[in-house]
Design a protein around this motif. Structure first.
Motif, PDB file in Angstrom:
ATOM      1  N   VAL A  28       0.845  -1.204   0.000  1.00  0.00           N
ATOM      2  CA  VAL A  28       0.000   0.000   0.000  1.00  0.00           C
ATOM      3  C   VAL A  28       0.874   1.245   0.000  1.00  0.00           C
ATOM      4  CG1 VAL A  28      -1.771   1.272   1.233  1.00  0.00           C
ATOM      5  CG2 VAL A  28      -1.802  -1.239   1.221  1.00  0.00           C
ATOM      6  N   ASN A  29       0.567   2.128  -0.963  1.00  0.00           N
ATOM      7  CA  ASN A  29       1.326   3.383  -1.055  1.00  0.00           C
ATOM      8  C   ASN A  29       0.592   4.463  -0.246  1.00  0.00           C
ATOM      9  OD1 ASN A  29       2.740   5.655  -1.725  1.00  0.00           O
ATOM     10  ND2 ASN A  29       2.823   5.207  -3.932  1.00  0.00           N
ATOM     11  N   ASN A  30       1.148   5.045   0.834  1.00  0.00           N
ATOM     12  CA  ASN A  30       0.526   6.003   1.744  1.00  0.00           C
ATOM     13  C   ASN A  30       0.915   7.456   1.451  1.00  0.00           C
ATOM     14  OD1 ASN A  30      -0.825   4.038   3.231  1.00  0.00           O
ATOM     15  ND2 ASN A  30       1.017   3.596   4.435  1.00  0.00           N
ATOM     16  N   ASP A  31       1.448   7.751   0.282  1.00  0.00           N
ATOM     17  CA  ASP A  31       1.883   9.126  -0.029  1.00  0.00           C
ATOM     18  C   ASP A  31       0.715  10.114   0.032  1.00  0.00           C
ATOM     19  OD1 ASP A  31       4.385   8.193  -0.300  1.00  0.00           O
ATOM     20  OD2 ASP A  31       4.452   8.239  -2.491  1.00  0.00           O
ATOM     21  N   ALA A  32      -0.449   9.753  -0.540  1.00  0.00           N
ATOM     22  CA  ALA A  32      -1.599  10.671  -0.561  1.00  0.00           C
ATOM     23  C   ALA A  32      -2.123  10.926   0.856  1.00  0.00           C
ATOM     24  CB  ALA A  32      -2.704  10.101  -1.431  1.00  0.00           C
ATOM     25  N   ALA A  33      -2.195   9.846   1.649  1.00  0.00           N
ATOM     26  CA  ALA A  33      -2.695  10.019   3.020  1.00  0.00           C
ATOM     27  C   ALA A  33      -1.746  10.879   3.847  1.00  0.00           C
ATOM     28  CB  ALA A  33      -2.882   8.656   3.668  1.00  0.00           C
ATOM     29  N   LEU A  34      -0.463  10.675   3.665  1.00  0.00           N
ATOM     30  CA  LEU A  34       0.521  11.474   4.411  1.00  0.00           C
ATOM     31  C   LEU A  34       0.446  12.952   4.016  1.00  0.00           C
ATOM     32  CD1 LEU A  34       3.586   9.038   4.305  1.00  0.00           C
ATOM     33  CD2 LEU A  34       2.150   9.597   6.284  1.00  0.00           C
ATOM     34  N   ARG A  35       0.216  13.175   2.734  1.00  0.00           N
ATOM     35  CA  ARG A  35       0.110  14.555   2.260  1.00  0.00           C
ATOM     36  C   ARG A  35      -1.122  15.235   2.844  1.00  0.00           C
ATOM     37  NH1 ARG A  35      -0.467  16.183  -4.141  1.00  0.00           N
ATOM     38  NH2 ARG A  35      -0.731  18.452  -3.851  1.00  0.00           N
ATOM     39  N   ASP A  36      -2.242  14.473   2.912  1.00  0.00           N
ATOM     40  CA  ASP A  36      -3.473  15.029   3.458  1.00  0.00           C
ATOM     41  C   ASP A  36      -3.302  15.378   4.942  1.00  0.00           C
ATOM     42  OD1 ASP A  36      -6.218  15.754   3.247  1.00  0.00           O
ATOM     43  OD2 ASP A  36      -6.730  13.909   4.333  1.00  0.00           O
ATOM     44  N   GLU A  37      -2.638  14.464   5.675  1.00  0.00           N
ATOM     45  CA  GLU A  37      -2.406  14.730   7.093  1.00  0.00           C
ATOM     46  C   GLU A  37      -1.498  15.945   7.287  1.00  0.00           C
ATOM     47  OE1 GLU A  37      -3.726  13.349   9.736  1.00  0.00           O
ATOM     48  OE2 GLU A  37      -4.975  12.028   8.506  1.00  0.00           O
ATOM     49  N   ASN A  39      -1.255  18.522   5.270  1.00  0.00           N
ATOM     50  CA  ASN A  39      -2.030  19.746   4.954  1.00  0.00           C
ATOM     51  C   ASN A  39      -2.940  20.138   6.123  1.00  0.00           C
ATOM     52  OD1 ASN A  39      -0.878  20.084   2.463  1.00  0.00           O
ATOM     53  ND2 ASN A  39      -2.490  18.953   1.354  1.00  0.00           N
ATOM     54  N   LYS A  40      -3.560  19.119   6.746  1.00  0.00           N
ATOM     55  CA  LYS A  40      -4.426  19.422   7.887  1.00  0.00           C
ATOM     56  C   LYS A  40      -3.626  20.034   9.029  1.00  0.00           C
ATOM     57  CE  LYS A  40      -7.879  15.811   6.977  1.00  0.00           C
ATOM     58  NZ  LYS A  40      -8.478  14.552   7.485  1.00  0.00           N
ATOM     59  N   ALA A  41      -2.473  19.459   9.282  1.00  0.00           N
ATOM     60  CA  ALA A  41      -1.641  20.001  10.365  1.00  0.00           C
ATOM     61  C   ALA A  41      -1.208  21.433  10.059  1.00  0.00           C
ATOM     62  CB  ALA A  41      -0.429  19.105  10.569  1.00  0.00           C
ATOM     63  N   PHE A  42      -0.857  21.677   8.802  1.00  0.00           N
ATOM     64  CA  PHE A  42      -0.466  23.031   8.404  1.00  0.00           C
ATOM     65  C   PHE A  42      -1.644  24.007   8.534  1.00  0.00           C
ATOM     66  CE2 PHE A  42      -0.138  26.295   5.081  1.00  0.00           C
ATOM     67  CZ  PHE A  42       1.033  26.918   5.460  1.00  0.00           C
ATOM     68  N   TYR A  43      -2.837  23.532   8.153  1.00  0.00           N
ATOM     69  CA  TYR A  43      -4.051  24.362   8.246  1.00  0.00           C
ATOM     70  C   TYR A  43      -4.345  24.768   9.697  1.00  0.00           C
ATOM     71  CZ  TYR A  43      -9.058  25.450   8.196  1.00  0.00           C
ATOM     72  OH  TYR A  43     -10.279  26.039   8.382  1.00  0.00           O
ATOM     73  N   LYS A  44      -4.238  23.759  10.602  1.00  0.00           N
ATOM     74  CA  LYS A  44      -4.510  24.071  12.010  1.00  0.00           C
ATOM     75  C   LYS A  44      -3.470  25.044  12.572  1.00  0.00           C
ATOM     76  CE  LYS A  44      -6.873  19.692  12.960  1.00  0.00           C
ATOM     77  NZ  LYS A  44      -6.842  18.429  13.711  1.00  0.00           N
ATOM     78  N   ASP A  45      -2.240  24.841  12.223  1.00  0.00           N
ATOM     79  CA  ASP A  45      -1.193  25.757  12.705  1.00  0.00           C
ATOM     80  C   ASP A  45      -1.420  27.180  12.193  1.00  0.00           C
ATOM     81  OD1 ASP A  45       0.024  23.722  14.072  1.00  0.00           O
ATOM     82  OD2 ASP A  45       1.518  23.290  12.514  1.00  0.00           O
ATOM     83  N   ARG A  46      -1.831  27.235  10.930  1.00  0.00           N
ATOM     84  CA  ARG A  46      -2.058  28.571  10.347  1.00  0.00           C
ATOM     85  C   ARG A  46      -3.259  29.258  10.987  1.00  0.00           C
ATOM     86  NH1 ARG A  46       0.107  32.995   9.181  1.00  0.00           N
ATOM     87  NH2 ARG A  46      -0.859  34.149   7.446  1.00  0.00           N
ATOM     88  N   LEU A  47      -4.310  28.478  11.315  1.00  0.00           N
ATOM     89  CA  LEU A  47      -5.470  29.055  12.001  1.00  0.00           C
ATOM     90  C   LEU A  47      -5.079  29.623  13.353  1.00  0.00           C
ATOM     91  CD1 LEU A  47      -8.420  26.538  11.297  1.00  0.00           C
ATOM     92  CD2 LEU A  47      -8.148  28.871  10.407  1.00  0.00           C
ATOM     93  N   ALA A  48      -4.216  28.838  14.036  1.00  0.00           N
ATOM     94  CA  ALA A  48      -3.770  29.316  15.361  1.00  0.00           C
ATOM     95  C   ALA A  48      -2.956  30.605  15.230  1.00  0.00           C
ATOM     96  CB  ALA A  48      -2.945  28.221  16.045  1.00  0.00           C
ATOM     97  N   GLU A  49      -2.153  30.696  14.217  1.00  0.00           N
ATOM     98  CA  GLU A  49      -1.341  31.905  14.007  1.00  0.00           C
ATOM     99  C   GLU A  49      -2.248  33.111  13.678  1.00  0.00           C
ATOM    100  OE1 GLU A  49       1.431  31.023  10.954  1.00  0.00           O
ATOM    101  OE2 GLU A  49       2.662  29.651  12.180  1.00  0.00           O
TER     102      GLU A  49
END
Length: 405
Positions: A28-37, A39-49
């Motif tokens: 199983v190739n997890n590249d897409a799932a890792l990218r999605d995770e 992006n979510k982490a980046f989104y939450k950090d940016r919201l906090a900023e």
């Protein structure tokens, strides 16, 4: 051969399975799932900023920036293809050529380097063994070619590997050894056949023939003993007389050779084509005896055994000619292999032992005969011997061995 191809097919199928497993169950190739995770982490950090910046009054329109951030997150979601169809198609495009390649390489390499033709030839001659065996056993003496002999040897060795109790197979292998003058193979094979079937006439005769052709005197003596036992049977094979006659002729025991050839003539009869050939052999033996009978400077000695004599397993017969006074030093002497009795030998000047004194110088003489069992003329313990009366040079002399030291 069917079993062979079935086994190869099983091995090829196993190889194909090992090729197919990684393709049918890919990692199983997890590249897409890792990218999605990520992006979510980046989104939450940016919201906090943005919240911190809005509290500090650094951001005037927070809601617009949050909307832009959400849009950016949506734009970065990867497009998921239709996995089933595309994966199935790509898998088959790799699997089919791989399986074809495995099969082609397996049988192609075997055809090139696997000696398939030799294996097939081996299987063919193993099936042809009965026909080749009949040709070898044919009493008319049908000759096999060198190639047929090689094939028969290979087939026999294969059969005897799986059936070591086959006395007929050992007999055939021994005959091949005789034909090829391979005495080690001949004697070894005949010995095994004789151990399995000691009462079989053909096997006893083959074993005796192999021993007779050996260079070892003990083997030759064993052959004579075996053949002489066969003479005492209710039925005597013509070849027994032939072997004994040949052996006697080689040992210059011409009288015994003539006796056996005459027995063969009685068995085949005058109408048989072999009768004339036997007559020529008898004439040849008589011609070799005549010089000793007619030559006044030679001695013909006929040697026989007393009833009480027991022959040793090995030994030689020593014949010595002495002056009539019984002097211990022989004027002439010769030694002969231990064989069947009675037999006749001839001594002349070529057998003289003393320089300056020849056998032909004697007017009268005595002959002594001894069976030496240990090969050392100096030791006499247990040896059997005999001595003639005083006789004239050129006469026929008879000696019976009937005394023991």
């Amino acid at each position: 051969m069917t079993l062979f191809w079935v086994l190869t097919l099983i091995l090829v199928v196993i190889a194909c399975v090992f090729v197919a497993i990684p393709l049918l169950k890919p990692k199983v190739n997890n590249d897409a799932a890792l990218r999605d995770e990520l992006n979510k982490a980046f989104y939450k950090d940016r919201l906090a900023e943005l919240a911190v910046e809005a509290d500090e009054g650094l951001v005037e329109d927070q809601h617009e920036l949050v909307a832009d951030l959400k849009q950016s997150l949506l734009d970065d979601i990867p497009n998921v293809p239709r996995k089933g169809e595309e994966r199935s198609l790509s898998t088959m495009m790799v699997l089919v050529p791989s399986v074809v390649l495995v099969v082609a390489l397996s049988y192609g390499l075997y055809a090139t380097f696997g000696n398939y033709q030799k294996v097939k030839h081996w299987q063919d001659i193993s099936q042809n063994l009965p026909e080749l065996s009949k040709k070898l056993m044919n009493p008319q003496g049908v000759e096999l070619t060198d190639k047929e002999m090689e094939d028969l040897t290979l087939a026999l060795r294969t059969r005897l590997h799986y059936e070591p109790q086959d006395s007929t197979g050992w007999l055939l292998l021994g005959r091949i050894g005789l034909a090829n003058r391979d005495m080690e193979t001949a004697i070894g094979s005949m010995k095994k056949a004789y151990a399995l079937e000691p009462q079989d006439g053909d096997i006893k005769l083959g074993y005796a023939q192999a021993l007779m052709l050996s260079n070892d005197q003990m083997d030759q003596q064993s052959a004579r003993s075996l053949l002489n036992k066969m003479l005492k049977g209710d039925y005597v094979d013509l070849r027994v007389y032939s072997l004994l006659a040949f052996d006697a002729f080689e040992r210059q025991d011409f009288a015994t050779a003539i006796e056996h050839w005459q027995s063969m003539q009685e068995m085949v009869g005058p109408n048989d084509a072999r009768y004339e050939m036997l007559s020529r052999s008898i004439a040849s033996a008589k011609a070799k005896m005549e010089p000793a009978t007619l030559d006044d400077h030679a001695v013909s000695v006929t040697i026989s055994l007393g009833n009480e004599v027991v022959l040793p397993q090995q030994g030689v017969v020593i014949v010595s000619v002495h002056s009539a006074d019984g002097a211990p030093m022989p004027i002439a002497a010769a030694r002969y292999p231990l064989g069947s009795f009675p037999f006749t030998v001839i001594l002349d000047d070529s057998n003289s032992m003393m320089q300056g004194r020849k056998l032909s110088d004697l007017q009268s003489l005595i002959v002594r005969v001894r069976i030496d069992s240990d090969g050392n003329v100096a030791t006499r313990e247990g040896d059997w011997f005999g001595e003639s009366d005083i006789a004239e040079l050129g006469s026929g002399i008879k000696v019976e061995i009937n005394q023991q030291f």
